[in-house]
Design an enzyme around this catalytic site. Structure first.
Site, PDB file in Angstrom:
ATOM      1  N   LYS A 133     -10.669  -0.783   7.059  1.00 18.47           N
ATOM      2  CA  LYS A 133      -9.188  -0.765   8.149  1.00 18.47           C
ATOM      3  C   LYS A 133      -9.644  -0.024   9.421  1.00 18.47           C
ATOM      4  CE  LYS A 133      -5.437   2.278   7.646  1.00 18.47           C
ATOM      5  NZ  LYS A 133      -4.135   2.673   6.912  1.00 18.47           N
ATOM      6  N   GLU A 176       0.892  -1.208  -0.113  1.00 16.55           N
ATOM      7  CA  GLU A 176       0.005  -0.077   0.116  1.00 16.55           C
ATOM      8  C   GLU A 176       0.684   1.257  -0.169  1.00 16.55           C
ATOM      9  OE1 GLU A 176      -2.808   0.408   3.399  1.00 16.55           O
ATOM     10  OE2 GLU A 176      -2.690   2.216   3.178  1.00 16.55           O
ATOM     11  N   ARG A 213       1.309  10.312   0.673  1.00 21.76           N
ATOM     12  CA  ARG A 213       1.693  11.384   1.472  1.00 21.76           C
ATOM     13  C   ARG A 213       2.745  12.028   1.023  1.00 21.76           C
ATOM     14  NH1 ARG A 213       1.484   7.483   6.688  1.00 21.76           N
ATOM     15  NH2 ARG A 213      -0.452   6.371   6.278  1.00 21.76           N
TER      16      ARG A 213
END
Ligand code: 3PG
Length: 214
Positions: free
Chosen positions: A128, A40, A44
């Site tokens: 999640k 993943e 960012r």
């Protein structure tokens, strides 16, 4: 095997922060060598999309998704670069609608019953649970799973080699996520052998737990 079956079989989704796109392929190869088949890549950093493209083009054995997807625009860009799945820290109805329409698996962050119900209303049943450590860890996930019988959780945040065993092996856990197998400092230092070693260690622990429970 669909994406979520593959996640449940793989049991680990590393959360990867890439600061230099040149590190993406060696990092993916290091994870793969350690037996990890998911990555993943978080949105960012400015090079996240390039990092996704690089891995998609060069490391076919690993399934690459985009994490920290905060908007529909983020999701569209990541999908255009080849991301096979989308992860958000929270639940976004708009991102859910896009992913459902595009047929791309979406794992939203949900820690409350209300958020889980919102995700389920969009047909999403793997969520999640982030940040797992702060929101009650395994015992919180267990309580939620008792109510939401069709939902599986991807706990992330504060998971590492020492507490991995708390989560793995429960039927309501799809897999665990986290950065501990490939932290940014190891990636930046080019310690890809170390990333492979951490990946192998984590996979070994998972295997041992699963064999112990079967
Ligand atoms: C995430 O985005 O899921 C978290 O940043 C990962 O948390 P960790 O660094 O504690 O594993």
């Amino acid at each position: 095997m669909d994406f979520f079956d593959k996640v449940s079989e793989g049991q680990i989704v590393p959360v990867v922060v890439i600061d230099d796109a040149r590190n993406a392929v060696p990092c993916a190869k290091a994870l793969l060598e350690g037996g990890i088949v998911f990555m993943e890549i978080t949105m960012r950093t400015t090079c996240a999309l390039d990092a996704i493209k690089e891995v998609v083009s060069n490391v076919p054995g690993i399934t690459v998704g985009a994490g920290t997807v905060l908007s529909v625009d983020n999701a569209k860009s990541a999908i255009a670069c080849g991301a096979s799945f989308i992860v958000s820290p929270g639940f976004s109805a708009e991102v859910a609608d896009l992913c459902v329409a595009e047929g791309i698996p979406y794992v939203p962050g949900c820690v409350t019953p209300t958020e889980i119900m919102a995700a389920a209303a969009k047909g999403l049943n793997v969520v999640k649970f982030f940040p797992a450590k702060v929101y009650g860890g395994k015992s919180a996930v267990k309580e939620l799973a008792g109510v939401f019988r069709n939902v599986k959780f991807l706990p992330t945040g504060g998971i590492n080699t020492d507490n991995l065993e708390d989560y793995i092996g429960e039927p309501y856990i799809a897999a665990v996520g986290g950065s501990w197998v490939c932290p940014s400092d190891m990636i930046s230092a080019g310690d890809f052998a170390g990333i492979t070693a951490r990946s192998r260690e984590a996979k070994g622990k998972i295997k041992a737990v699963k064999e112990g429970r079967s």
